[in-house]
Motif scaffolding. Structure first.
Motif, mmCIF file in Angstrom:
data_model
loop_
_atom_site.group_PDB
_atom_site.id
_atom_site.type_symbol
_atom_site.label_atom_id
_atom_site.label_comp_id
_atom_site.label_asym_id
_atom_site.label_seq_id
_atom_site.Cartn_x
_atom_site.Cartn_y
_atom_site.Cartn_z
ATOM 1 N N PHE A 1 0.829 -1.204 0.000
ATOM 2 C CA PHE A 1 0.000 0.000 0.000
ATOM 3 C C PHE A 1 0.865 1.255 0.000
ATOM 4 C CE2 PHE A 1 -2.495 2.981 2.881
ATOM 5 C CZ PHE A 1 -3.217 3.551 1.849
ATOM 6 N N GLU A 2 1.832 1.295 0.894
ATOM 7 C CA GLU A 2 2.702 2.463 0.999
ATOM 8 C C GLU A 2 3.514 2.703 -0.273
ATOM 9 O OE1 GLU A 2 3.483 2.677 5.816
ATOM 10 O OE2 GLU A 2 5.155 2.218 4.496
ATOM 11 N N ARG A 3 3.881 1.635 -0.965
ATOM 12 C CA ARG A 3 4.684 1.756 -2.187
ATOM 13 C C ARG A 3 3.835 1.976 -3.440
ATOM 14 N NH1 ARG A 3 7.337 -3.200 -3.044
ATOM 15 N NH2 ARG A 3 6.043 -4.149 -1.454
ATOM 16 N N GLY A 4 2.511 1.974 -3.268
ATOM 17 C CA GLY A 4 1.636 2.196 -4.411
ATOM 18 C C GLY A 4 1.470 0.992 -5.301
ATOM 19 N N HIS A 5 1.647 -0.195 -4.730
ATOM 20 C CA HIS A 5 1.567 -1.425 -5.505
ATOM 21 C C HIS A 5 0.270 -2.194 -5.283
ATOM 22 C CE1 HIS A 5 6.235 -1.498 -5.751
ATOM 23 N NE2 HIS A 5 5.704 -0.613 -6.560
ATOM 24 N N LEU A 6 -0.780 -1.516 -4.864
ATOM 25 C CA LEU A 6 -2.093 -2.141 -4.703
ATOM 26 C C LEU A 6 -3.069 -1.484 -5.662
ATOM 27 C CD1 LEU A 6 -2.735 -2.410 -0.835
ATOM 28 C CD2 LEU A 6 -2.125 -4.231 -2.410
ATOM 29 N N SER A 7 -3.922 -2.295 -6.264
ATOM 30 C CA SER A 7 -4.953 -1.725 -7.135
ATOM 31 C C SER A 7 -6.199 -1.383 -6.333
ATOM 32 C CB SER A 7 -5.305 -2.701 -8.255
ATOM 33 O OG SER A 7 -5.780 -3.921 -7.725
ATOM 34 N N GLU A 8 -6.338 -1.982 -5.136
ATOM 35 C CA GLU A 8 -7.463 -1.668 -4.264
ATOM 36 C C GLU A 8 -7.108 -2.018 -2.821
ATOM 37 O OE1 GLU A 8 -10.905 -3.978 -5.315
ATOM 38 O OE2 GLU A 8 -10.173 -5.694 -4.232
ATOM 39 N N LEU A 9 -7.811 -1.389 -1.914
ATOM 40 C CA LEU A 9 -7.674 -1.668 -0.487
ATOM 41 C C LEU A 9 -9.052 -1.445 0.115
ATOM 42 C CD1 LEU A 9 -5.754 -2.254 1.934
ATOM 43 C CD2 LEU A 9 -5.486 0.212 2.159
ATOM 44 N N GLY A 10 -9.585 -2.456 0.757
ATOM 45 C CA GLY A 10 -10.930 -2.343 1.317
ATOM 46 C C GLY A 10 -11.058 -1.189 2.292
ATOM 47 N N SER A 11 -12.274 -0.667 2.393
ATOM 48 C CA SER A 11 -12.501 0.499 3.248
ATOM 49 C C SER A 11 -12.208 0.207 4.711
ATOM 50 C CB SER A 11 -13.929 1.014 3.081
ATOM 51 O OG SER A 11 -14.867 0.017 3.402
ATOM 52 N N ARG A 12 -12.552 -0.977 5.191
ATOM 53 C CA ARG A 12 -12.274 -1.308 6.601
ATOM 54 C C ARG A 12 -10.783 -1.331 6.879
ATOM 55 N NH1 ARG A 12 -16.675 -6.124 7.528
ATOM 56 N NH2 ARG A 12 -18.487 -4.779 7.292
ATOM 57 N N LYS A 13 -10.019 -1.896 5.963
ATOM 58 C CA LYS A 13 -8.564 -1.947 6.136
ATOM 59 C C LYS A 13 -7.977 -0.546 6.071
ATOM 60 C CE LYS A 13 -8.083 -6.600 4.349
ATOM 61 N NZ LYS A 13 -7.636 -7.444 3.250
ATOM 62 N N LEU A 14 -8.446 0.248 5.114
ATOM 63 C CA LEU A 14 -7.955 1.618 4.983
ATOM 64 C C LEU A 14 -8.229 2.422 6.247
ATOM 65 C CD1 LEU A 14 -6.775 3.981 3.419
ATOM 66 C CD2 LEU A 14 -9.044 4.348 2.422
ATOM 67 N N ILE A 15 -9.446 2.353 6.739
ATOM 68 C CA ILE A 15 -9.807 3.096 7.945
ATOM 69 C C ILE A 15 -8.994 2.620 9.141
ATOM 70 C CG2 ILE A 15 -11.686 3.521 9.593
ATOM 71 C CD1 ILE A 15 -13.559 3.600 7.090
ATOM 72 N N ALA A 16 -8.753 1.320 9.239
ATOM 73 C CA ALA A 16 -7.959 0.784 10.349
ATOM 74 C C ALA A 16 -6.522 1.294 10.298
ATOM 75 C CB ALA A 16 -7.991 -0.748 10.329
ATOM 76 N N VAL A 17 -5.926 1.310 9.106
ATOM 77 C CA VAL A 17 -4.551 1.809 8.952
ATOM 78 C C VAL A 17 -4.491 3.296 9.289
ATOM 79 C CG1 VAL A 17 -2.708 2.293 7.281
ATOM 80 C CG2 VAL A 17 -3.826 0.052 7.288
ATOM 81 N N LEU A 18 -5.427 4.063 8.765
ATOM 82 C CA LEU A 18 -5.450 5.495 9.061
ATOM 83 C C LEU A 18 -5.621 5.752 10.552
ATOM 84 C CD1 LEU A 18 -7.667 6.830 6.120
ATOM 85 C CD2 LEU A 18 -5.174 6.849 6.292
ATOM 86 N N SER A 19 -6.513 5.007 11.187
ATOM 87 C CA SER A 19 -6.758 5.162 12.615
ATOM 88 C C SER A 19 -5.500 4.861 13.431
ATOM 89 C CB SER A 19 -7.905 4.252 13.046
ATOM 90 O OG SER A 19 -8.139 4.371 14.422
ATOM 91 N N ALA A 20 -4.770 3.844 13.030
ATOM 92 C CA ALA A 20 -3.534 3.480 13.745
ATOM 93 C C ALA A 20 -2.505 4.598 13.697
ATOM 94 C CB ALA A 20 -2.941 2.198 13.146
#
Length: 77
Positions: free
Chosen positions: A39-58
């Motif tokens: 994700f950090e390197r820009g090598h994902l085509s998608e990331l689920g909203s729950r995972k995204l929110i969890a990473v941002l929250s952390a």
């Protein structure tokens, strides 16, 4: 609109700013360190909203929405 790759870059910058390791953020957010790295390197085509929110929250981040202004003006005539 910000892309997923740009968001990943911002997440990486915030994580480094806080002095955190990928493995620690991954563990806190419930994702794998490999997923966070991709994700950090820009090598994902998608990331689920729950995972995204969890990473941002952390990282003490949250999503904010705003109205997009359009440069396109329709002329009727």
């Amino acid at each position: 609109m910000i892309t997923l790759q740009e968001l990943g870059c911002q997440v990486a910058a915030r994580r480094r700013q806080l002095g955190l390791k990928q493995v620690d953020v991954a563990k806190t957010s419930g994702v794998t360190a490999e997923l966070l790295s991709r994700f950090e390197r820009g090598h994902l085509s998608e990331l689920g909203s729950r995972k995204l929110i969890a990473v941002l929250s952390a990282l003490g981040l949250e999503i904010s929405l705003s109205t997009k202004t359009s440069a396109f003006v329709s002329e009727e005539g």
